[in-house]
Scaffold this motif. Structure first.
Motif, mmCIF file in Angstrom:
data_model
loop_
_atom_site.group_PDB
_atom_site.id
_atom_site.type_symbol
_atom_site.label_atom_id
_atom_site.label_comp_id
_atom_site.label_asym_id
_atom_site.label_seq_id
_atom_site.Cartn_x
_atom_site.Cartn_y
_atom_site.Cartn_z
ATOM 1 N N SER A 142 0.840 -1.200 0.000
ATOM 2 C CA SER A 142 0.000 0.000 0.000
ATOM 3 C C SER A 142 0.875 1.251 0.000
ATOM 4 N N SER A 143 0.269 2.390 -0.249
ATOM 5 C CA SER A 143 1.009 3.658 -0.279
ATOM 6 C C SER A 143 1.688 3.939 1.047
ATOM 7 N N LYS A 176 4.740 1.896 1.336
ATOM 8 C CA LYS A 176 5.796 2.465 0.489
ATOM 9 C C LYS A 176 6.443 3.668 1.171
ATOM 10 N N ILE A 197 4.273 8.467 -5.182
ATOM 11 C CA ILE A 197 3.254 7.758 -4.407
ATOM 12 C C ILE A 197 2.447 8.751 -3.583
ATOM 13 N N SER A 209 0.082 10.795 -5.752
ATOM 14 C CA SER A 209 -1.052 9.970 -6.147
ATOM 15 C C SER A 209 -2.026 9.788 -4.986
ATOM 16 N N LEU A 210 -1.472 9.574 -3.794
ATOM 17 C CA LEU A 210 -2.304 9.367 -2.610
ATOM 18 C C LEU A 210 -3.142 10.605 -2.303
#
Length: 199
Positions: free
Chosen positions: A70-71, A74, A123, A126-127
């Protein structure tokens, strides 16, 4: 965003303490040629160009196997990696007290930092775009970019202490800060998943 600030405080040492280390503590002579300190600043963009497509393929492969982290995980990986890069630089700082050290210390550290950056920068963006309410998307997106500002600000503060602390203590402190942040984030993962799901 808080953890992103911690990350960029460490990452942006590239323009301050790591450059000073390259200038004064690194043996830059190679085949009769002295490598300019500024050349080390090319390593991150070079690694980005080479490894960004590879990282994308890795995430895509794991996604196909339903094993993509998951983000938040990461993010955690990026903090552990940036911490490890400064552990290496702490060792380099220790050896630099006796003599100039190999530039490979910096090359490897920049490589690890670049992989860490690839686990957090795209990331995080994007999240934010996924989680922000539509009516506040622009505001929150702008707030996300502010984390880079504060990261650079605090990076400048830490870099300004290079002469006072020396590379050994400065790099060690940064590795500890990043490591503690990663551990805190590990403990927060279950609670964060309740709020944002497994994105």
């Amino acid at each position: 965003m808080f953890f992103s600030i911690i990350f960029f405080t460490c990452f942006e040492q590239a323009g301050s303490s790591l450059t000073l280390f390259a200038e004064f503590s690194t043996n830059r002579k190679f085949l009769g040629f002295t490598i300019p300190t500024s050349y080390f600043q090319s390593l991150n963009p070079l690694f980005i160009i080479v490894f960004a497509p590879i990282m994308s393929l890795v995430w895509a492969f794991l996604r196909g196997k339903y094993k993509e982290p998951s983000s938040i995980i990461k993010f955690t990986i990026s903090l552990f990696l940036i911490s490890f890069s400064f552990v290496l630089m702490t060792v380099a700082g220790y050896y630099s007290k006796e003599s100039m050290v190999s530039p490979l210390w910096l090359v490897i550290a920049y490589f690890i930092m670049t992989v860490a950056e690839l686990c957090i920068s795209p990331i995080g963006l994007s999240l934010v775009s996924k989680l922000a309410p539509k009516q506040f998307l622009s505001l929150i997106m702008g707030s996300w970019f502010l984390t880079s500002f504060f990261g650079n600000l605090f990076a400048g503060f830490w870099g300004g202490e290079y002469d006072n602390f020396g590379p050994l203590m400065l790099f060690f402190a940064l590795s500890i800060v990043a490591f503690i942040s990663a551990v805190v984030l590990v403990f927060l993962i279950p609670k964060l998943k309740k709020f944002i799901g497994d994105v």
